[in-house]
Design a protein around this motif. Structure first.
Motif, mmCIF file in Angstrom:
data_model
loop_
_atom_site.group_PDB
_atom_site.id
_atom_site.type_symbol
_atom_site.label_atom_id
_atom_site.label_comp_id
_atom_site.label_asym_id
_atom_site.label_seq_id
_atom_site.Cartn_x
_atom_site.Cartn_y
_atom_site.Cartn_z
ATOM 1 N N ALA A 472 0.799 -1.239 -0.228
ATOM 2 C CA ALA A 472 0.523 -0.002 0.106
ATOM 3 C C ALA A 472 0.676 1.715 -0.122
ATOM 4 C CB ALA A 472 -0.887 -0.042 1.621
ATOM 5 N N PHE A 473 2.447 1.400 0.332
ATOM 6 C CA PHE A 473 2.886 2.313 0.515
ATOM 7 C C PHE A 473 3.307 3.275 -0.693
ATOM 8 C CE2 PHE A 473 4.047 0.431 5.046
ATOM 9 C CZ PHE A 473 3.528 1.693 5.640
ATOM 10 N N GLN A 474 3.667 2.020 -1.669
ATOM 11 C CA GLN A 474 4.030 2.732 -3.001
ATOM 12 C C GLN A 474 2.621 3.244 -3.673
ATOM 13 O OE1 GLN A 474 5.659 -1.969 -3.411
ATOM 14 N NE2 GLN A 474 4.381 -2.202 -5.149
ATOM 15 N N TYR A 475 1.339 2.693 -3.560
ATOM 16 C CA TYR A 475 -0.328 3.370 -4.153
ATOM 17 C C TYR A 475 -0.513 4.224 -2.963
ATOM 18 C CZ TYR A 475 -1.724 -0.842 -6.195
ATOM 19 O OH TYR A 475 -1.832 -2.650 -6.879
ATOM 20 N N LEU A 476 0.346 4.396 -2.534
ATOM 21 C CA LEU A 476 -0.693 5.575 -1.442
ATOM 22 C C LEU A 476 0.291 7.418 -2.410
ATOM 23 C CD1 LEU A 476 -1.077 4.924 2.365
ATOM 24 C CD2 LEU A 476 -2.995 5.018 0.297
ATOM 25 N N PHE A 477 2.308 6.509 -2.408
ATOM 26 C CA PHE A 477 2.957 8.109 -3.266
ATOM 27 C C PHE A 477 2.715 7.492 -4.541
ATOM 28 C CE2 PHE A 477 5.240 7.151 1.165
ATOM 29 C CZ PHE A 477 5.614 8.021 0.543
ATOM 30 N N LEU A 478 2.226 6.575 -5.141
ATOM 31 C CA LEU A 478 1.978 7.101 -6.527
ATOM 32 C C LEU A 478 0.560 7.048 -7.017
ATOM 33 C CD1 LEU A 478 3.805 3.838 -8.392
ATOM 34 C CD2 LEU A 478 4.034 6.035 -9.113
ATOM 35 N N GLY A 479 0.042 6.782 -5.536
ATOM 36 C CA GLY A 479 -1.262 8.197 -6.189
ATOM 37 C C GLY A 479 -1.103 9.405 -5.743
ATOM 38 N N SER A 480 -0.387 9.941 -4.912
ATOM 39 C CA SER A 480 -0.354 11.106 -4.635
ATOM 40 C C SER A 480 0.365 12.016 -5.707
ATOM 41 C CB SER A 480 0.866 11.342 -3.519
ATOM 42 O OG SER A 480 -0.141 10.401 -1.805
ATOM 43 N N ALA A 481 1.166 11.219 -6.264
ATOM 44 C CA ALA A 481 2.367 11.715 -7.197
ATOM 45 C C ALA A 481 1.060 11.978 -8.893
ATOM 46 C CB ALA A 481 3.742 10.973 -7.813
ATOM 47 N N ASP A 482 0.618 11.298 -8.893
ATOM 48 C CA ASP A 482 -0.971 10.899 -9.853
ATOM 49 C C ASP A 482 -1.607 12.415 -9.556
ATOM 50 O OD1 ASP A 482 -2.272 10.570 -12.083
ATOM 51 O OD2 ASP A 482 -3.130 9.449 -10.851
ATOM 52 N N LEU A 483 -2.345 12.767 -8.448
ATOM 53 C CA LEU A 483 -3.157 13.382 -8.276
ATOM 54 C C LEU A 483 -2.218 15.026 -8.439
ATOM 55 C CD1 LEU A 483 -5.184 15.278 -6.508
ATOM 56 C CD2 LEU A 483 -4.375 15.210 -4.549
ATOM 57 N N PHE A 484 -1.343 15.375 -8.180
ATOM 58 C CA PHE A 484 -0.338 16.578 -8.335
ATOM 59 C C PHE A 484 0.059 16.527 -9.702
ATOM 60 C CE2 PHE A 484 0.765 16.165 -4.100
ATOM 61 C CZ PHE A 484 0.779 17.602 -3.641
ATOM 62 N N VAL A 485 0.280 15.629 -10.240
ATOM 63 C CA VAL A 485 0.725 15.759 -11.860
ATOM 64 C C VAL A 485 -0.844 15.744 -12.811
ATOM 65 C CG1 VAL A 485 1.366 14.800 -13.740
ATOM 66 C CG2 VAL A 485 3.081 14.290 -11.404
ATOM 67 N N LEU A 486 -1.669 15.321 -12.617
ATOM 68 C CA LEU A 486 -2.946 14.915 -13.248
ATOM 69 C C LEU A 486 -3.071 16.601 -13.701
ATOM 70 C CD1 LEU A 486 -5.199 13.167 -15.206
ATOM 71 C CD2 LEU A 486 -6.223 12.629 -13.865
ATOM 72 N N ALA A 487 -4.286 17.015 -11.986
ATOM 73 C CA ALA A 487 -4.335 17.937 -12.062
ATOM 74 C C ALA A 487 -3.541 19.284 -12.321
ATOM 75 C CB ALA A 487 -4.922 18.190 -10.801
ATOM 76 N N GLY A 488 -2.265 19.122 -11.994
ATOM 77 C CA GLY A 488 -1.743 20.369 -12.325
ATOM 78 C C GLY A 488 -1.418 20.799 -13.655
ATOM 79 N N LEU A 489 -0.950 19.401 -14.237
ATOM 80 C CA LEU A 489 -0.711 19.434 -16.833
ATOM 81 C C LEU A 489 -2.466 19.601 -16.858
ATOM 82 C CD1 LEU A 489 0.384 18.819 -18.378
ATOM 83 C CD2 LEU A 489 0.448 16.169 -18.395
#
Length: 584
Positions: A472-489
């Protein structure tokens, strides 16, 4: 005359309502119509992901595809859907409003789901069932002929509809806000944050309830729920019609881009004297630009000074402006050249996000397989490994409002800026988090394999004595990364692109996702090809995950993500935000 002036001052310049009448400042646009878009996104993403997340099982168990062919078919389906977002964005900019592109696309997706539902319900439209346990020597008959045609017609009608929706719905919602005011820009930023929230909410329902229905009640019910969801999205979207403001299409953005690039090349070849390329700029200025003084009570058609001198960046494109063009049809204005320059500057930022999506592809492949070897029990409940996407989805739903209501206001107070955290900073945070996620994934795999060695279960199918919550740890960090990048882009491409190219530019966010998934498959193939020889097995081959060198692959992804992040910092540091946003 005074009445006519008041009427003009109360309309949005460059926008119309759903009946093609001038959009009114006091009636059209704002949070209310954007809220309809957010509800529609929940239903639309539910309809799409309910099938895409579990489609590989349907193709292998009911259409009797091999595991590899099932995986390839799903990858092609999802990649095509996201790439077709470019088509939806192009059509929204060039010919129709985002309003009509969404409606057309939703109807196309609805028809595709109807086809799939009918096929899933009728046994005569599927290959005969087979039982490998009762008759192991009798091969299953793979779907073919008219049955296969029906399957792929349904799937790719859905892909076409999804592409059109992804390319039109986000810009349609963002267009509802007045970018000429700080409040409008802040509301637009909030919209993109909650767009990702709603996308995640739809995904949560899809990967839990609908997937359970498909596995336990039958695929005809799963397809039926998706069909109902996309059908309901249409009246919900139409309910906002009296309040939408729709941007008037400005013509084909690809035509402008192609014309400038070809003109620059031909003029450069025709004459090596660069002074002739800009000789007539002062005497032949571009037409006045309509500026974004939207939403005020003064005139909405105020002219600003035309751009008469090209910028020094990407100066080779300046050759497209010439008083003696190589071809009359390729005559370009300075304004057109500057718009193409903006697009060219956006592309490197877009390219740097592909690596993140390549990392995200691991969540639906190797990470699920890792979890399948571990203890997936929570108390007396056994969690299916395929339900692991719940972790990043739920975390994104929690983080999105926290980011919008707490992190951003705090950043605004600290930085004394309107944005608080800029689009490029947000994307950069996401890319950095993807590096951390891959490092965590490698460390977790090292721990998992140490448990394999200590427990002596190298070739056993028994669950390992280690909880799947480590994954779950890698899921949480990649989920956070996806939120920042998708909404930001999404917001970066929308706000920075020329008005005439906004929908197409916003669609790059979805194209990045598709290319990332394709690149992930290519990297796995290259890694196996390079590491496999007569003395050593490839890192990622075989039927037992315990024999893989998955930790090495994750370290490789971590290194590639770090190099990509350094590459991103180079382009982000050189990028200068533009201030004029207008449609010629």
């Amino acid at each position: 005359m005074e009445t006519e002036s008041q009427t003009q001052s109360s309309t949005w310049d460059g926008y119309v309502d759903w009946k093609n009448r001038p959009a009114l400042t006091k009636k059209h646009g704002g949070l209310l119509p954007a809220s309809f878009v957010l509800v529609v996104e929940v239903l639309e993403n539910l309809a799409y992901l309910a099938n895409a997340s579990n489609l590989v099982l349907y193709l292998s168990e009911y259409m009797h595809f091999s595991p590899s062919k099932s995986a390839n078919s799903v990858t092609n389906f999802m990649g095509t859907a996201f790439l077709l977002a470019l088509l939806g964005g192009f059509l929204s900019d060039a010919f129709c409003t985002t309003y009509f592109i969404y409606l057309i696309s939703a109807i196309i997706e609805f028809l595709g789901l109807v086809v799939l539902t009918i096929q899933a319900r009728s046994t005569s439209l599927k290959p005969p069932t087979c039982d490998l346990h009762a008759a192991p020597n009798v091969p299953c008959k793979q779907v073919h002929g008219t049955q296969a045609a029906m399957l792929f017609i349904g799937l790719y009608l859905v892909a076409l509809g999804v592409g059109g929706i992804k390319g039109s719905l986000p810009p349609h919602g963002a267009e509802q806000f007045d970018e000429a005011t700080p409040q409008g820009r802040k509301q637009r930023s909030t919209f993109f944050n909650y767009f990702v929230f709603c996308l995640s909410f739809g995904a949560l329902i899809a990967v839990t309830f609908v997937v359970w229905v498909e596995d336990n009640k039958g695929w005809q019910w799963g397809f039926g729920i998706s069909t109902l969801a996309i059908f309901l999205s249409i009246p919900v979207f139409l309910a906002g019609s009296p309040f939408y403001r729709n941007k008037i299409p400005c013509g084909s953005p690809l035509t402008t881009i192609s014309k400038v690039l070809i003109a620059a090349l031909l003029n450069s070849c025709a004459s090596r004297n660069s002074t002739s390329a800009i000789a007539s700029m002062a005497s032949s200025p571009s037409p006045p630009i309509r500026t974004g003084k939207e939403g005020g009570q003064d005139s909405k058609s105020k002219d600003v000074e035309p751009i008469e001198t090209p910028s020094t960046s990407l100066s080779f494109l300046n050759r497209a402006v010439s008083d003696t063009p190589a071809c009359g049809a390729l005559e370009c204005s300075v304004q057109q050249v500057e718009e193409v320059k903006i697009v060219m500057k956006i592309l490197p930022i877009f390219a740097c996000t592909i690596m993140l999506n390549c990392c995200l592809a691991q969540l639906s492949t190797f990470s699920v397989q890792q979890a399948a070897t571990m203890n997936t029990k929570v108390g007396s409940l056994k969690v299916p490994p395929a339900s692991l996407p719940i972790f990043p989805v739920v975390f994104m739903m929690i983080l999105a409002p926290v980011y919008d209501h707490f992190i951003i206001p705090f950043a605004r107070r600290v930085t004394k800026t309107e944005m608080g955290i800029s689009h490029l900073q947000r994307i950069g945070i996401g890319l950095f988090l993807s590096i951390v996620a891959m490092a965590i994934a490698a460390l977790v795999e090292i721990k998992r394999k140490s448990v394999v060695t200590d427990s002596g279960l190298l070739d056993s199918a028994k669950p390992l004595p280690i909880t799947f919550f480590w994954i779950a740890f890698q899921y949480l960090f990649l989920g956070s990364a996806d939120l920042f990048v998708l909404a930001g882009l999404l917001e970066f491409c929308f706000s920075e692109a020329p008005v005439s190219m906004r929908s197409l530019a916003t669609s790059l966010s979805w194209a990045s996702l598709a290319i990332g998934y394709y690149l992930s498959s290519a990297i796995v193939s290259i890694v196996n090809s390079v590491t496999g020889n007569s003395k050593h097995k490839p890192w990622l081959s075989g039927g037992n995950l315990n024999h893989y060198h998955l930790e090495r692959f994750y370290w490789l992804m971590c290194i590639l993500s770090t190099l990509n992040f350094m590459h991103y910092l180079f382009w982000a540091s050189k990028y200068k935000y533009r201030s004029v946003r207008s449609c010629k």
